[in-house]
Write a protein that holds these residues in place. Structure first.
Motif, PDB file in Angstrom:
ATOM      1  N   VAL A 148      52.170  21.302  18.791  1.00  8.88           N
ATOM      2  CA  VAL A 148      53.429  22.099  18.872  1.00  8.88           C
ATOM      3  C   VAL A 148      54.212  21.985  17.677  1.00  8.88           C
ATOM      4  O   VAL A 148      54.451  20.853  16.986  1.00  8.88           O
ATOM      5  N   MET A 149      54.866  23.011  17.202  1.00  6.32           N
ATOM      6  CA  MET A 149      55.809  22.996  16.061  1.00  6.32           C
ATOM      7  C   MET A 149      57.340  23.269  16.546  1.00  6.32           C
ATOM      8  O   MET A 149      57.484  24.706  17.060  1.00  6.32           O
ATOM      9  N   GLY A 150      58.174  22.515  16.493  1.00  9.51           N
ATOM     10  CA  GLY A 150      59.535  22.747  16.627  1.00  9.51           C
ATOM     11  C   GLY A 150      60.184  23.133  15.165  1.00  9.51           C
ATOM     12  O   GLY A 150      59.979  22.257  14.246  1.00  9.51           O
ATOM     13  N   ILE A 151      61.430  23.697  15.297  1.00 11.67           N
ATOM     14  CA  ILE A 151      62.192  23.867  14.376  1.00 11.67           C
ATOM     15  C   ILE A 151      63.687  23.888  14.750  1.00 11.67           C
ATOM     16  O   ILE A 151      64.046  24.416  15.715  1.00 11.67           O
ATOM     17  N   ALA A 152      64.344  22.795  14.178  1.00 14.40           N
ATOM     18  CA  ALA A 152      65.656  22.476  14.639  1.00 14.40           C
ATOM     19  C   ALA A 152      66.843  22.787  14.068  1.00 14.40           C
ATOM     20  O   ALA A 152      66.919  22.521  12.748  1.00 14.40           O
TER      21      ALA A 152
END
Length: 311
Positions: free
Chosen positions: A250-254
């Motif tokens: 999982v790659m999140g970008i905040a």
């Protein structure tokens, strides 16, 4: 009896999950046989004028701190709308992390992202406070109040939660599970979803949320430029796509509108997101809630282990 040395003493633990090495875990796929799930976490936040917490562009002066308050307010008035247009242009879904007071402070803002079909995630009442500093009754009331507003406005209860300032008390996972939440985003301890044990035999899923690919630590704390941040997104994506051959990741970008919505940061962010969308066929572009729902069907529930002392 010999007095224990520090190395002999038992360290306090959280008791929420057991250690698990990534290479030892079962391998599964995201929908469509994909191995990398990518989601955008858009933080929409409101702040008290003249008091409370708030990110700072420059060291704040005496209250009312007009410089920093107005900078943050620009994000809701201008930056968020530019990010909406960017997401529309690239056909990107988002998980929108919402302070519940925004419905009254910025009418029409959350509704614009709802109209896109974005996921609405609980994010406390405002970002002028931390829930982890409250006693249990106060924290329970904060969660209940924010949840009630989102449920009323959206017509359904939010599935996920991120604490304001990523703040948790020792009881937060328990309180969230008891309030009906299915996942939280506060912990950045893994690249895969993880079950947390909660009291009375319960559980809640932890979905990875980024602290490195997050514009507040990167730009406000480390003083990275918009280009630095965009380069980190591209490098992180390329490496995780390669690593995901071996395991689902999982790659999140905040993102925060008052930071990356600024024109000089929006342009490099656009280039980074365009890079990701060029790999659309190889990845799952989705929301945190969809990741949680998919993983919950595939991960065995945690066995209940003893809570460590002090947890």
């Amino acid at each position: 009896m010999t007095k224990p040395t520090p190395a002999d003493e038992t360290l306090a633990g959280h008791g929420r999950y057991a250690y698990s090495a990534l290479p030892d875990r079962p391998v599964y796929d995201w929908p469509g046989g994909k191995r990398l799930a990518v989601y955008l976490a858009l933080n929409l936040e409101t702040f008290d004028f003249g008091s409370g917490l708030g990110a700072e562009l420059a060291p704040g002066g005496p209250q009312p701190d007009v410089l920093n308050y107005a900078w943050r307010d620009w994000g809701n008035r201008v930056g968020a709308w530019r990010l909406r247009d960017l997401f529309d242009g690239l056909d990107l879904p988002a998980s929108v992390l919402v302070n519940s007071r925004l419905y009254s402070d910025c009418p029409g803002l959350i509704e614009a992202f709802r109209a896109r079909g974005d996921e609405i995630v609980g994010h406390g009442r405002t970002n002028a406070e931390r829930q982890g500093s409250l006693d249990e009754a106060g924290e329970r009331a904060l969660i209940a109040e924010a949840t009630a507003v989102l449920t009323r406005e959206e017509g359904r209860a939010p599935a996920g939660w991120l604490g304001p300032w990523i703040s948790q008390s020792k009881a937060t996972p328990d309180l969230l599970a008891e309030a009906g939440y299915r996942y939280h985003l506060d912990w950045c301890h893994d690249d895969q979803p993880t079950w947390f044990s909660t009291r009375d035999g319960g559980h809640i899923l932890s979905v990875p949320y980024p602290q490195e690919l997050n514009d507040i630590p990167a730009i406000v704390a480390r003083k990275d430029t918009g280009r630095d941040f965009a380069d980190a997104i591209v490098d992180g994506f390329d490496e995780m796509l390669e690593q995901s051959r071996h395991a689902p990741l999982v790659m999140g970008i905040a993102l925060h509108p008052y930071i990356v919505g600024q024109p000089h940061r929006l342009r490099p962010l656009r280039r980074a997101l365009e890079h990701i969308t060029r790999h659309r066929d190889a990845i799952w572009l989705t929301t945190a809630g969809a990741i949680a729902a998919h993983a919950a069907e595939r991960l065995p529930l945690p066995s209940q282990w003893s809570r460590a002392a002090g947890a």
